[in-house]
Design a protein around this motif. Sequence first.
Motif, short mmCIF file in Angstrom:
data_model
loop_
_atom_site.label_atom_id
_atom_site.label_comp_id
_atom_site.label_asym_id
_atom_site.label_seq_id
_atom_site.Cartn_x
_atom_site.Cartn_y
_atom_site.Cartn_z
N GLU A 1 0.83 -1.22 0.00
CA GLU A 1 0.00 0.00 0.00
C GLU A 1 0.86 1.27 0.00
OE1 GLU A 1 -0.36 -2.60 1.91
OE2 GLU A 1 -2.22 -3.44 1.13
N GLU A 2 2.11 1.14 0.40
CA GLU A 2 3.02 2.27 0.36
C GLU A 2 3.68 2.36 -1.02
OE1 GLU A 2 6.18 3.33 3.73
OE2 GLU A 2 6.98 1.96 2.24
N ASN B 1 1.11 5.30 5.37
CA ASN B 1 0.11 4.27 5.15
C ASN B 1 -0.44 3.81 6.50
OD1 ASN B 1 -1.34 2.00 4.46
ND2 ASN B 1 0.48 0.72 4.27
N LYS C 1 -3.82 4.00 -1.77
CA LYS C 1 -4.31 5.37 -1.90
C LYS C 1 -4.71 5.68 -3.34
CE LYS C 1 -1.87 7.49 1.92
NZ LYS C 1 -0.97 6.43 2.35
#
Lengths: 908, 182
Positions: free
Chosen positions: A301-302, A599, A605
């Motif tokens: 997710e990062e 995150n 995102k």
Amino acid sequence: MFREILITLLVSMAFSLNAFSEVDDIDDVEDQNYWRLTETSNHWLDLNRLRFTNRASCAKDSRRPTESTFILVDNLNLGRSLLRLSKRIGKNGEFTKNGVYRFRYTVTALTKLIAQELMHGELPLLPTGPESTFLPTYSNILKECAKEVGHCAQLDDYIRKIWETRKGQGHSNIDNFTGVQFLTKSPEPRTSCHYLKQFSPLEAHLYGTKPDVDTLEEIAKTVHKNGDYLTSCDDFNSQTDLKQAIYQLDLRFLNSEEWEKKGFHFWHSLKIYLSWAFRESDEAMQMAYPYGEFFKNIDLEESIYFFSNGCHSLELPECSRESLSINSLRFLAQSADRKELAQLDMFSYTPQGPSSDIVRNDRPDVNLDILDFAEFESGDAWASNFRENLERSRGFVKLKLSKAITSLNLVQEFLGVQKILNDLEKQKNRLISNGMNSEEDAIYRQELYYLCSEFRVAMDEKLSFLRKDLEFLRQQTTINSISTSLTNKDLNQLISYTSELSNAVINHCDSLEKSKIWSEPFIVDKKGLAPWYQEFARINQNVAPHDLSNDLVKHRVPLLTLKDKKNVICISGAHCARKSLSALIDISASLQYIEGLLNLSGKIKSPDLVNPYAERVACRAYDPWGKTKSTIFDFLQNIGMAAVSAYVPTPIYVDVKLANRKVISFNQMVKDGNVYFDPKFDKRKIQATLVADFGPLLSTPCMVTVSGDPNARPTGYLYLDGITTQACHQRENNNVNAYGPADVQSNDSNVTACVSCTISLVNIASTASTYNPAIRPLFFLLKGVVGLVSNLKDPHNFPRSWEVDPNRLYSSYRKFGFIPKSCARRIRDDKSCLKAYCETNIVETFESNFKKYVSDVTIIKGGKSKIWINGCDEPVLANIPYFGCATTKLQKKDFEIPSSCKHLFEAK
Amino acid sequence: MKSILLFLILFSSQVFGAEFLDKWTETLNHELVLNCSEEEGLCQNICNKADQCKIKQTTCRDCIGTNLFMSHIFQSFLESYSLTGRELSEAEVSDYLIKNKFVSISGSSPFNVFDDVGSNRFERQLTSLCGGMDSFPLLLGSLKKNGAIRSIDFLICHDEMGTGRVMELSHLPDVIIGAALH
């Protein structure tokens, strides 16, 4: 109903006004049966239509789901990690390079797979917003997950069960799934994925509004050489930069009505499934082979960001801190040097917060290359700039937050309030007994002054700007979890400690004042004040803050030092108290943009990078229909006045206008641990102006206007105004109470009434109208129409949009060798523009079915028309009826591929 | 003073004779390898073998990343942790490794994306906490149910014989507290 008809009418009028100059035929092109440009691109471009919008349309589109997204893949951390691993297990550089490619492939291929399964109705949608309550188990899991930071094991279990039963009927055993949570399989849903080598006119919709002929021609030329600008996602030979890459994923979901309803759920679901499947699914393990096990450790997710390729959104924008702070990543995506970046609100000591940009700038540019794509020579270079800015900003916030929590924890743990107070007391006694003459005493006096100034501003019952923030901080689950993970201590404990410390310090400051330790002669050396205080009090920013630590440490043993590194944490009681306060301010400041930079939610995102109106519409700072509404209002009012004046001739009339409401600040509230903003508007909603035209009555050329708006000129459309004298009464003097720029109100709002007298040089019209009842209604009708036309000319605030299919555009370009002016309108309406409709029908059907560009066409009605393509010496034959060639719906089977060229049509 | 304390910790405690190795396999699995002296019971307790246990580690979610917790470990370890002075017994070590999902982090861990590949800064920090000798230090952390790190709990230091000792970590660093002003 009437309102809707009127809006439609107005918008179409707005279109028509702008299209008067264009002629809808292509007769200006010389008669031509052959295709000028016979050399076509060998790469079939499988992209969605380009949607060009103006400001209002872009704002409106933010509430609709996108069908095209960019995916930024940042694999720098993975690259570093693989390099370390390769050294551990004795592999060479190829191992790292292949690992990076394998990661990119897994991300893009898995995203496509999930998108396809959602589009085929094989995976259920996981709704967002109120519709999530239709699925009780899912809804309960979301509530539980909201209590923790990061990934939620319960959600993972839930997704696993769904994944295992996909393509089957087992979903109903997991939750209350019905047909509502599935997309209806449309005839030809498809996905296409491209690696962007370079930004080009294929992103022209991000560079301008209405595309002119030159722009269209540039797009066509780019399609012709599309291989120079983009390639397929798995073409790794073209992906030379191993740090990051940018991709474009397009979906074509033909059931557009359903897409409007479920598109946001689609993207929300895709991101959730992707997070899970990347780590847990067999498909991902196969795609990532042999790196699958290792990739499970990546902070996915990062590493990836989705952002819409246009004004539509991936998730419905909310007026929340999370949404706004994620959108503020837009500033990091732009081209800016470090100095410019440092000026951003997110890096200040006392930031205004992500909502402040909306207050400061309610009409930002849009669709004018706001992300500076054109300033970079390649897609990788742009992505690299964004990634570096992001990394730097993340590092800044992480360091600030981590240092603040750690140092506050240490001071509380090892000194507490009492040790600090003891030291302060001794400091005071020493100053009083020594007579405050030595160099050391001078430093202590300054330090105590700083201590009291800073605590009074930050923590005093009446003056505090921080106290309200602290109550707010306590309610936020995010920061509590961060604090616990770093120090094993709840943030509330640290806040309570600082509050206790502040009460003690402020009492101590009262006693210091009574002791008159700052009586003359004493000059404050402002350089020593804490940086946050200097920023807050706007003390001369050219002077670099000076930490007194070095001066103090010469005179005494520090109160708290790290043993191993001999790092001094704080020196005196006052210094330790000030450090604690600064730490708390740093924590509060870091939280303003934390959701955007770090995150925390465990979700991928998807910021609205290219559309700054997404948050402005969500926060009600911009109404895409505002201008339309006010135009209708004005028009109807004039019609009304015309009707009234026909029956009641009077020199007095009322002019009422809908004012644009301006957001002046936001209230914050915490709901389920998230921060939401509620806009506060300036109070004007309606501007009323009373006009008395005394000219004809008093034989004086004076027209008196009484209005709340100093600029009101209700008859200004028709009159050539003469000399105007004006006086306004103000409600109050300009006493502005503000905590920051966001709270400052426009001065206009203080005006209660203005009276103006215009010496009209063309009073004749009005005079005549008063004496002739037939003319007066005409006067208002004319005023209404002139006002309407004038309003409709506004290029920005009436929603307008144009859609261009790059392949249809390219066919026109090949046919004529350029884009004829007369084709522009048709192309902007998403239509082909060839010489004959029959030819259009043949070319469109052939190209869309076979994904090959036509190089020439020979039409033989009632026989077999010939279609030529590059690389094939024989023509493809098309069975065309003699009558109705243009309107008959052709099918794939109507085309005969010559056997010598069949290999060109085989799927690779 | 510090050396004396470490000497006392390392040589006054129980020795259960096992070497702890952080290993990445050819198939890119992460393992904690325990090499035990035959007569000792640690390996026997954990995997029912006398000389060696290979414990496959589960996914350490988000460990290849620069999130706040990983930054905290790799960028400010000495500012954040210290040894409590307590060493775990053999039973406690077995219990921890059997009952918990855990992760081992060595000085050259691929989870360190903060330092240059050639840098041994982090390894030096761990080594200094172990007493500065050639100790092949290793951190042990427990994982949450979702696989993310919950906390860093122990530091394993090895002596010259390659025997590891599992030391408890405190979430506070060693500090010197000065006296209040005279």
